[in-house]
Design an enzyme around this catalytic site. Structure first.
Site, mmCIF file in Angstrom:
data_model
loop_
_atom_site.group_PDB
_atom_site.id
_atom_site.type_symbol
_atom_site.label_atom_id
_atom_site.label_comp_id
_atom_site.label_asym_id
_atom_site.label_seq_id
_atom_site.Cartn_x
_atom_site.Cartn_y
_atom_site.Cartn_z
ATOM 1 N N HIS A 218 -120.920 -46.239 16.443
ATOM 2 C CA HIS A 218 -119.880 -45.640 17.278
ATOM 3 C C HIS A 218 -119.059 -46.990 17.840
ATOM 4 C CE1 HIS A 218 -121.227 -41.762 16.450
ATOM 5 N NE2 HIS A 218 -122.239 -41.999 16.461
ATOM 6 N N GLN B 193 -129.770 -39.819 14.814
ATOM 7 C CA GLN B 193 -130.824 -40.742 14.557
ATOM 8 C C GLN B 193 -131.439 -41.209 15.757
ATOM 9 O OE1 GLN B 193 -128.835 -43.691 11.728
ATOM 10 N NE2 GLN B 193 -130.588 -45.030 11.929
ATOM 11 N N SER C 118 -123.940 -37.135 16.528
ATOM 12 C CA SER C 118 -123.515 -38.544 15.550
ATOM 13 C C SER C 118 -123.919 -37.722 14.093
ATOM 14 C CB SER C 118 -124.473 -39.386 15.906
ATOM 15 O OG SER C 118 -123.809 -40.508 15.282
ATOM 16 N N LEU C 119 -124.899 -38.178 13.536
ATOM 17 C CA LEU C 119 -125.335 -37.715 12.166
ATOM 18 C C LEU C 119 -125.430 -36.173 12.276
ATOM 19 C CD1 LEU C 119 -128.417 -36.781 11.130
ATOM 20 C CD2 LEU C 119 -126.344 -37.552 9.646
ATOM 21 N N ARG D 244 -123.325 -42.207 4.200
ATOM 22 C CA ARG D 244 -123.097 -42.596 5.437
ATOM 23 C C ARG D 244 -124.030 -43.545 5.986
ATOM 24 N NH1 ARG D 244 -124.079 -40.917 10.892
ATOM 25 N NH2 ARG D 244 -122.293 -40.696 12.237
ATOM 26 N N GLN E 29 -115.190 -40.662 13.832
ATOM 27 C CA GLN E 29 -116.330 -40.315 14.528
ATOM 28 C C GLN E 29 -117.303 -41.936 14.229
ATOM 29 O OE1 GLN E 29 -120.308 -39.524 13.490
ATOM 30 N NE2 GLN E 29 -120.367 -37.481 14.265
#
Length: 309
Positions: A200, A10, A90-91, A115, A249
């Site tokens: 996170h 992102q 991440s994503l 998500r 995560q």
């Protein structure tokens, strides 16, 4: 020649993302069309026309990134050759698993949309912040985060992007305090990020618990090529363990420096960043010095791949 695939997270989204790719390549157009059908709204129009504030919303940005990146992968996979490893930021880790066939494109897209929705909801319930700290070592930032905790504030390392480039995440007061403390400790910069939540960090725990249910209800297979986990910086192939790590995560730091190093241990000799932007390509100037890295997300960059073949 063994390729490492990089999938952005992102922040790399922009209005117009993937449009030229879909116009030029039928495979890419089909990916966007399938995404519109799966989500039952015109994600393609939002990605291509905006408005920017709606595209940037977490619940929209994440599926748009997943779709653009996998459209680029479908167009280029026959040119890529051997894949030594895939890593996503991440994503992007979910996108990497989509490319590796850990789940179907449609199932992965549903997970990514869920998500994003859960993370956005968690951000509204417990507002937080993130900031990029430049010029301090990871252990110094970790010590400052512990000091913040001693003062009753939440601030944690969230993205270990490169040496002396670390993103912190947590409560607004904690991140503000840490930025001031980091500058006092010699940081070159401490820059607040424009984000909707404290990704996170422990503030994402409610999202993680609900995301677990979505993962448990989705068929998983072993990846067709190595995918490196953000949580462990190791290659994970067991479907049940992959599910558990994708839950963790959301509240764990992205160990990006170690992830890139692990990909190189898998024999990767060049990297391709698939999707919008070139953030990960820029980070590789520090994380993988001397290893060729290219960003591939539009027709011109795909045409230039011929130089590598």
């Amino acid at each position: 020649m063994s390729s490492g695939l990089l999938f952005p997270g992102q922040g790399s989204q922009f209005v117009g993302m993937g449009q030229s790719l879909a116009r030029r390549f039928p495979e890419a157009r089909e990916v966007f069309e399938e995404a519109d059908d799966v989500l039952r709204f015109a994600l393609s129009r939002l990605a291509w026309e905006g408005p920017p504030d709606i595209l940037t919303a977490t619940e929209n940005a994440q599926p748009a990134l997943y779709v653009h990146s996998l459209a680029a992968y479908r167009v280029t996979r026959d040119r890529i050759g051997s894949v030594g490893a895939a890593i996503g930021h991440s994503l992007g880790e979910l996108t990497a698993h989509g490319a590796a066939g850990t789940y179907s494109f449609a199932d992965g897209l549903r997970l990514v949309r869920l998500r994003g929705q859960l993370m956005a909801r968690a951000g509204k319930a417990a507002p937080g912040a993130m900031a990029a700290v430049i010029g301090l070592a990871a252990d110094t930032i970790a010590a400052l985060c512990r000091e913040a905790a001693d003062k009753g504030m939440t601030a944690v390392p969230a993205n270990l992007n490169a040496k002396s480039q670390i993103v912190v995440s947590g409560e607004l007061a904690g991140v503000e305090w840490l930025c001031s403390a980091a500058k006092a400790s010699g940081a070159k910069r401490a820059v607040p990020l424009t984000v909707s939540a404290a990704f996170h960090s422990p503030l994402m725990r409610p999202a993680a618990e609900e995301f677990r249910e979505g993962l448990d209800g989705t068929p998983f297979r072993s990846p067709s090529f190595p995918v490196v986990s953000n949580v462990t910086a190791g290659v994970e192939g067991d479907p049940d363990r992959i599910r558990r790590l994708l839950v963790r995560q959301l509240t764990s730091p992205v160990r990006w420096i170690e992830c890139v190093a692990r990909a190189r241990e898998e024999g990767v000799t060049r990297f391709l960043e698939l999707g919008p932007g070139r953030v990960l390509t820029g980070l590789n100037k520090r994380n993988a010095r001397g290893v060729p890295t290219r960003a591939v997300g539009d027709p011109a960059s795909i045409d230039s791949m011929e130089e590598w073949e």
